[in-house]
Design a protein around this motif. Structure first.
Motif, PDB file in Angstrom:
ATOM      1  N   VAL A 176      34.125  21.023  54.132  1.00  0.00           N
ATOM      2  CA  VAL A 176      33.093  20.791  55.157  1.00  0.00           C
ATOM      3  C   VAL A 176      33.185  21.900  56.206  1.00  0.00           C
ATOM      4  CG1 VAL A 176      32.289  19.211  56.948  1.00  0.00           C
ATOM      5  CG2 VAL A 176      33.198  18.292  54.807  1.00  0.00           C
ATOM      6  N   PRO A 177      32.078  22.574  56.516  1.00  0.00           N
ATOM      7  CA  PRO A 177      32.108  23.621  57.533  1.00  0.00           C
ATOM      8  C   PRO A 177      32.417  23.070  58.928  1.00  0.00           C
ATOM      9  CG  PRO A 177      30.145  23.821  56.173  1.00  0.00           C
ATOM     10  CD  PRO A 177      30.777  22.500  55.843  1.00  0.00           C
ATOM     11  N   LEU A 178      33.208  23.840  59.672  1.00  0.00           N
ATOM     12  CA  LEU A 178      33.527  23.504  61.063  1.00  0.00           C
ATOM     13  C   LEU A 178      32.726  24.375  61.989  1.00  0.00           C
ATOM     14  CD1 LEU A 178      35.296  22.268  63.348  1.00  0.00           C
ATOM     15  CD2 LEU A 178      36.874  24.156  62.963  1.00  0.00           C
ATOM     16  N   VAL A 179      32.084  23.752  62.964  1.00  0.00           N
ATOM     17  CA  VAL A 179      31.430  24.459  64.049  1.00  0.00           C
ATOM     18  C   VAL A 179      32.368  24.271  65.253  1.00  0.00           C
ATOM     19  CG1 VAL A 179      29.416  24.586  65.552  1.00  0.00           C
ATOM     20  CG2 VAL A 179      29.140  23.952  63.143  1.00  0.00           C
ATOM     21  N   PRO A 180      33.083  25.338  65.674  1.00  0.00           N
ATOM     22  CA  PRO A 180      34.037  25.199  66.783  1.00  0.00           C
ATOM     23  C   PRO A 180      33.331  24.713  68.063  1.00  0.00           C
ATOM     24  CG  PRO A 180      34.293  27.311  65.699  1.00  0.00           C
ATOM     25  CD  PRO A 180      33.046  26.698  65.160  1.00  0.00           C
ATOM     26  N   LEU A 181      33.934  23.726  68.709  1.00  0.00           N
ATOM     27  CA  LEU A 181      33.335  23.117  69.891  1.00  0.00           C
ATOM     28  C   LEU A 181      34.370  23.043  71.012  1.00  0.00           C
ATOM     29  CD1 LEU A 181      30.986  21.486  71.208  1.00  0.00           C
ATOM     30  CD2 LEU A 181      32.050  19.448  70.254  1.00  0.00           C
ATOM     31  N   GLY A 182      34.168  23.811  72.067  1.00  0.00           N
ATOM     32  CA  GLY A 182      35.019  23.728  73.248  1.00  0.00           C
ATOM     33  C   GLY A 182      36.427  24.234  73.026  1.00  0.00           C
ATOM     34  N   PRO A 183      37.316  23.914  73.974  1.00  0.00           N
ATOM     35  CA  PRO A 183      38.710  24.356  73.863  1.00  0.00           C
ATOM     36  C   PRO A 183      39.499  23.442  72.909  1.00  0.00           C
ATOM     37  CG  PRO A 183      38.428  23.056  75.838  1.00  0.00           C
ATOM     38  CD  PRO A 183      37.066  23.207  75.215  1.00  0.00           C
ATOM     39  N   THR A 184      40.709  23.849  72.599  1.00  0.00           N
ATOM     40  CA  THR A 184      41.568  22.999  71.766  1.00  0.00           C
ATOM     41  C   THR A 184      41.939  21.750  72.554  1.00  0.00           C
ATOM     42  OG1 THR A 184      43.632  23.985  72.478  1.00  0.00           O
ATOM     43  CG2 THR A 184      42.514  25.037  70.619  1.00  0.00           C
ATOM     44  N   VAL A 185      42.369  20.734  71.847  1.00  0.00           N
ATOM     45  CA  VAL A 185      42.778  19.498  72.529  1.00  0.00           C
ATOM     46  C   VAL A 185      44.259  19.517  72.900  1.00  0.00           C
ATOM     47  CG1 VAL A 185      41.006  17.978  71.624  1.00  0.00           C
ATOM     48  CG2 VAL A 185      43.071  18.310  70.314  1.00  0.00           C
ATOM     49  N   HIS A 186      44.980  20.488  72.416  1.00  0.00           N
ATOM     50  CA  HIS A 186      46.414  20.550  72.702  1.00  0.00           C
ATOM     51  C   HIS A 186      46.698  21.399  73.899  1.00  0.00           C
ATOM     52  CE1 HIS A 186      46.279  18.886  68.716  1.00  0.00           C
ATOM     53  NE2 HIS A 186      47.527  18.538  68.834  1.00  0.00           N
ATOM     54  N   MET A 200      18.185  17.523  53.974  1.00  0.00           N
ATOM     55  CA  MET A 200      18.493  16.960  55.263  1.00  0.00           C
ATOM     56  C   MET A 200      19.665  17.743  55.855  1.00  0.00           C
ATOM     57  SD  MET A 200      19.906  13.181  56.303  1.00  0.00           S
ATOM     58  CE  MET A 200      18.501  12.356  55.638  1.00  0.00           C
ATOM     59  N   ARG A 201      19.580  18.039  57.124  1.00  0.00           N
ATOM     60  CA  ARG A 201      20.659  18.723  57.841  1.00  0.00           C
ATOM     61  C   ARG A 201      21.261  17.756  58.857  1.00  0.00           C
ATOM     62  NH1 ARG A 201      18.213  24.080  60.044  1.00  0.00           N
ATOM     63  NH2 ARG A 201      20.394  24.544  60.389  1.00  0.00           N
ATOM     64  N   VAL A 202      22.607  17.665  58.855  1.00  0.00           N
ATOM     65  CA  VAL A 202      23.295  16.706  59.723  1.00  0.00           C
ATOM     66  C   VAL A 202      24.414  17.422  60.476  1.00  0.00           C
ATOM     67  CG1 VAL A 202      24.630  14.568  59.799  1.00  0.00           C
ATOM     68  CG2 VAL A 202      22.841  14.852  58.075  1.00  0.00           C
ATOM     69  N   LEU A 203      24.443  17.229  61.789  1.00  0.00           N
ATOM     70  CA  LEU A 203      25.521  17.743  62.624  1.00  0.00           C
ATOM     71  C   LEU A 203      26.273  16.544  63.190  1.00  0.00           C
ATOM     72  CD1 LEU A 203      27.072  19.895  64.266  1.00  0.00           C
ATOM     73  CD2 LEU A 203      25.274  19.665  66.010  1.00  0.00           C
ATOM     74  N   LEU A 204      27.540  16.432  62.835  1.00  0.00           N
ATOM     75  CA  LEU A 204      28.401  15.376  63.370  1.00  0.00           C
ATOM     76  C   LEU A 204      29.312  16.036  64.393  1.00  0.00           C
ATOM     77  CD1 LEU A 204      29.316  13.856  59.910  1.00  0.00           C
ATOM     78  CD2 LEU A 204      27.676  12.921  61.550  1.00  0.00           C
ATOM     79  N   THR A 205      29.436  15.441  65.561  1.00  0.00           N
ATOM     80  CA  THR A 205      30.213  16.077  66.619  1.00  0.00           C
ATOM     81  C   THR A 205      31.178  15.094  67.275  1.00  0.00           C
ATOM     82  OG1 THR A 205      30.077  17.402  68.634  1.00  0.00           O
ATOM     83  CG2 THR A 205      28.426  15.693  68.369  1.00  0.00           C
ATOM     84  N   GLY A 218      23.897  15.443  48.886  1.00  0.00           N
ATOM     85  CA  GLY A 218      22.919  16.514  48.972  1.00  0.00           C
ATOM     86  C   GLY A 218      22.538  16.963  50.367  1.00  0.00           C
ATOM     87  N   ALA A 219      23.106  16.352  51.386  1.00  0.00           N
ATOM     88  CA  ALA A 219      22.797  16.747  52.766  1.00  0.00           C
ATOM     89  C   ALA A 219      23.610  17.986  53.136  1.00  0.00           C
ATOM     90  CB  ALA A 219      23.125  15.619  53.734  1.00  0.00           C
ATOM     91  N   GLU A 220      23.102  18.754  54.055  1.00  0.00           N
ATOM     92  CA  GLU A 220      23.818  19.901  54.611  1.00  0.00           C
ATOM     93  C   GLU A 220      24.516  19.407  55.874  1.00  0.00           C
ATOM     94  OE1 GLU A 220      22.768  24.117  56.727  1.00  0.00           O
ATOM     95  OE2 GLU A 220      21.344  23.337  55.267  1.00  0.00           O
ATOM     96  N   ALA A 221      25.732  18.886  55.712  1.00  0.00           N
ATOM     97  CA  ALA A 221      26.456  18.280  56.831  1.00  0.00           C
ATOM     98  C   ALA A 221      27.564  19.205  57.311  1.00  0.00           C
ATOM     99  CB  ALA A 221      27.043  16.937  56.416  1.00  0.00           C
ATOM    100  N   VAL A 222      27.689  19.334  58.632  1.00  0.00           N
ATOM    101  CA  VAL A 222      28.760  20.107  59.264  1.00  0.00           C
ATOM    102  C   VAL A 222      29.362  19.259  60.383  1.00  0.00           C
ATOM    103  CG1 VAL A 222      27.687  22.324  58.723  1.00  0.00           C
ATOM    104  CG2 VAL A 222      27.231  21.256  60.914  1.00  0.00           C
ATOM    105  N   VAL A 223      30.587  19.607  60.767  1.00  0.00           N
ATOM    106  CA  VAL A 223      31.265  18.889  61.850  1.00  0.00           C
ATOM    107  C   VAL A 223      31.553  19.865  62.986  1.00  0.00           C
ATOM    108  CG1 VAL A 223      33.352  17.643  62.536  1.00  0.00           C
ATOM    109  CG2 VAL A 223      32.309  17.188  60.308  1.00  0.00           C
ATOM    110  N   ALA A 224      31.138  19.512  64.185  1.00  0.00           N
ATOM    111  CA  ALA A 224      31.467  20.262  65.392  1.00  0.00           C
ATOM    112  C   ALA A 224      32.651  19.553  66.048  1.00  0.00           C
ATOM    113  CB  ALA A 224      30.277  20.307  66.343  1.00  0.00           C
TER     114      ALA A 224
END
Length: 60
Positions: free
Chosen positions: A50-60, A1-6, A28-34
């Motif tokens: 946990v792998p990071l998928v960069p999403l958008g600009p920084t929040v700072h 199972m592949r899961v993208l949490l954003t 056992g899932a292939e989970a990443v966080v955007a």
């Protein structure tokens, strides 16, 4: 199972998804966080393994 949490927001928005992704990976899932590419989140995700998928600009 592949899961993208954003999310986009502060540590309070990102940290719960890191915990969820870590548990999913242990099951056992292939989970990443955007999430924003802030150094704080990069470090948090690296420590959790946990792998990071960069999403958008920084929040700072």
């Amino acid at each position: 199972m592949r899961v993208l949490l954003t999310t986009w927001g502060s540590r309070g928005d990102v940290e719960p998804l890191v915990g969820l992704a870590k548990e999913l990976r242990e099951l056992g899932a292939e989970a990443v966080v955007a999430a924003p590419p802030d150094e704080e989140f990069v470090t948090l995700l690296e420590r959790a393994g946990v792998p990071l998928v960069p999403l958008g600009p920084t929040v700072h």
